[in-house]
Motif scaffolding. Structure first.
Motif, PDB file in Angstrom:
ATOM      1  N   LYS A  45       0.840  -1.192   0.000  1.00  0.00           N
ATOM      2  CA  LYS A  45       0.000   0.000   0.000  1.00  0.00           C
ATOM      3  C   LYS A  45       0.876   1.243   0.000  1.00  0.00           C
ATOM      4  CE  LYS A  45      -4.027   2.158   2.092  1.00  0.00           C
ATOM      5  NZ  LYS A  45      -5.137   2.012   3.051  1.00  0.00           N
ATOM      6  N   ASP A  46       0.530   2.205  -0.864  1.00  0.00           N
ATOM      7  CA  ASP A  46       1.222   3.488  -0.900  1.00  0.00           C
ATOM      8  C   ASP A  46       0.476   4.485  -0.021  1.00  0.00           C
ATOM      9  OD1 ASP A  46       3.027   2.419  -2.666  1.00  0.00           O
ATOM     10  OD2 ASP A  46       2.059   3.264  -4.456  1.00  0.00           O
ATOM     11  N   PHE A  47       1.244   5.320   0.670  1.00  0.00           N
ATOM     12  CA  PHE A  47       0.619   6.336   1.521  1.00  0.00           C
ATOM     13  C   PHE A  47       1.564   7.525   1.658  1.00  0.00           C
ATOM     14  CE2 PHE A  47       3.015   3.446   4.136  1.00  0.00           C
ATOM     15  CZ  PHE A  47       3.649   4.241   5.086  1.00  0.00           C
ATOM     16  N   VAL A  48       1.071   8.591   2.246  1.00  0.00           N
ATOM     17  CA  VAL A  48       1.849   9.828   2.403  1.00  0.00           C
ATOM     18  C   VAL A  48       2.039  10.111   3.886  1.00  0.00           C
ATOM     19  CG1 VAL A  48       1.944  12.305   1.908  1.00  0.00           C
ATOM     20  CG2 VAL A  48       0.942  10.738   0.225  1.00  0.00           C
ATOM     21  N   SER A  49       3.241  10.522   4.255  1.00  0.00           N
ATOM     22  CA  SER A  49       3.563  10.805   5.654  1.00  0.00           C
ATOM     23  C   SER A  49       2.699  11.946   6.184  1.00  0.00           C
ATOM     24  CB  SER A  49       5.034  11.178   5.788  1.00  0.00           C
ATOM     25  OG  SER A  49       5.862  10.162   5.272  1.00  0.00           O
ATOM     26  N   ASP A  50       2.368  11.868   7.472  1.00  0.00           N
ATOM     27  CA  ASP A  50       1.561  12.920   8.089  1.00  0.00           C
ATOM     28  C   ASP A  50       2.296  13.638   9.226  1.00  0.00           C
ATOM     29  OD1 ASP A  50       1.604  10.967   9.997  1.00  0.00           O
ATOM     30  OD2 ASP A  50      -0.557  10.710  10.158  1.00  0.00           O
ATOM     31  N   LEU A  51       3.588  13.340   9.406  1.00  0.00           N
ATOM     32  CA  LEU A  51       4.390  13.998  10.439  1.00  0.00           C
ATOM     33  C   LEU A  51       5.789  14.254   9.891  1.00  0.00           C
ATOM     34  CD1 LEU A  51       4.796  14.934  13.411  1.00  0.00           C
ATOM     35  CD2 LEU A  51       5.556  12.603  13.911  1.00  0.00           C
ATOM     36  N   ILE A  52       6.277  15.480  10.087  1.00  0.00           N
ATOM     37  CA  ILE A  52       7.617  15.844   9.636  1.00  0.00           C
ATOM     38  C   ILE A  52       8.448  16.255  10.848  1.00  0.00           C
ATOM     39  CG2 ILE A  52       6.964  18.253   9.181  1.00  0.00           C
ATOM     40  CD1 ILE A  52       8.935  18.199   6.814  1.00  0.00           C
ATOM     41  N   VAL A  53       9.708  15.809  10.855  1.00  0.00           N
ATOM     42  CA  VAL A  53      10.643  16.155  11.925  1.00  0.00           C
ATOM     43  C   VAL A  53      11.887  16.764  11.276  1.00  0.00           C
ATOM     44  CG1 VAL A  53      12.035  15.302  13.841  1.00  0.00           C
ATOM     45  CG2 VAL A  53       9.786  14.300  13.404  1.00  0.00           C
TER      46      VAL A  53
END
Length: 246
Positions: A45-53
């Motif tokens: 499954k492809d998805f997009v990150s929802d948190l950036i550090v």
């Protein structure tokens, strides 16, 4: 008495015979080969990150410690204003404790044939970590970090790391998909071979992998790959199922 003994002996003989028959039947059945089929089901499954550090740091150096400290305070104000202009909330920014070090210059004296060190001043470093669910605005700040150079702040900024906060739910969903895929494969194989599935004998979960989509230089690992450099990600997992067949 003789008739009684004969009767008892006959009964015991029958009992022993039946016992041997049952034991023999059990041994035969226990040694009878069990028919199974093992299959591997896959889910992706492809998805997009929802948190950036994002981690960055900047420093000041001076022979006088107070002067270096005053300079780092001014630079901190400039950095905070830069982040505010990028609509990054102060609650998303962690300004860590200042790190103070004594700096030395090292040189070699040929006549004395030895190395010497010379005090070069106090270096004070400020480390900052930004964690945000608004990935796009932090990416914008990262791309425009060079603006701080024009304001006298030389920033050492690493590339952002990307995470996904709903991995547990995603993993459960994909386990179900991988198991269903394995079941379909097993049914197809057994049906074409003229048999039927009797029941599940065992199930073993593979390693959960997270990579960048269409990445040619990223390999799976036995312990599980967890890519943090790409905002777009691809998760994959497999299930090995063994079915009894008849």
């Amino acid at each position: 008495m003789d008739k009684t003994k004969i009767t008892i002996a006959a009964i015991l003989g029958v009992c022993f015979t039946l016992a041997f028959v049952f034991v023999g039947s059990y041994i035969y059945k226990s040694k009878k080969p069990v028919k199974t089929v093992s299959v591997i089901g896959l889910a992706e499954k492809d998805f997009v990150s929802d948190l950036i550090v994002w981690d960055l740091s900047f420093s000041s150096q001076d022979m006088n410690q107070r002067t270096a400290y005053a300079d780092i305070k001014n630079k901190t104000k400039v950095v905070k204003q830069f982040l505010a202009d990028k609509n990054i909330d102060t609650k998303e920014c962690l300004f860590k404790a200042l790190n103070t070090e004594k700096e030395f210059d090292y040189y070699y004296d040929k006549e004395a044939e030895r190395s010497f060190s010379r005090f070069a001043g106090y270096k004070i470093t400020q480390h900052v970590r930004i964690e945000s669910y608004d990935v796009e605005k932090v990416e914008e700040a990262y791309l425009e970090i060079s603006d701080l150079l024009d304001k006298g702040v030389d920033v050492d900024a690493s590339s952002p790391d990307y995470y996904y906060t709903k991995l547990s739910d995603l993993k459960i969903e994909m386990l179900a998909q991988a198991s269903e895929d394995a079941r379909t494969r097993a049914e197809t194989i057994v049906k074409n071979a003229g048999g039927t599935i009797k029941g599940l004998q065992s199930a073993n979960m593979g390693v959960f992998q997270i990579t960048a989509p269409n990445s040619s230089d990223e390999d799976y690992s036995w312990g599980g790959t967890f890519n943090t450099s790409s905002k777009a990600k691809r998760a994959s997992i497999n299930m090995r199922l063994t079915y009894l067949i008849k």
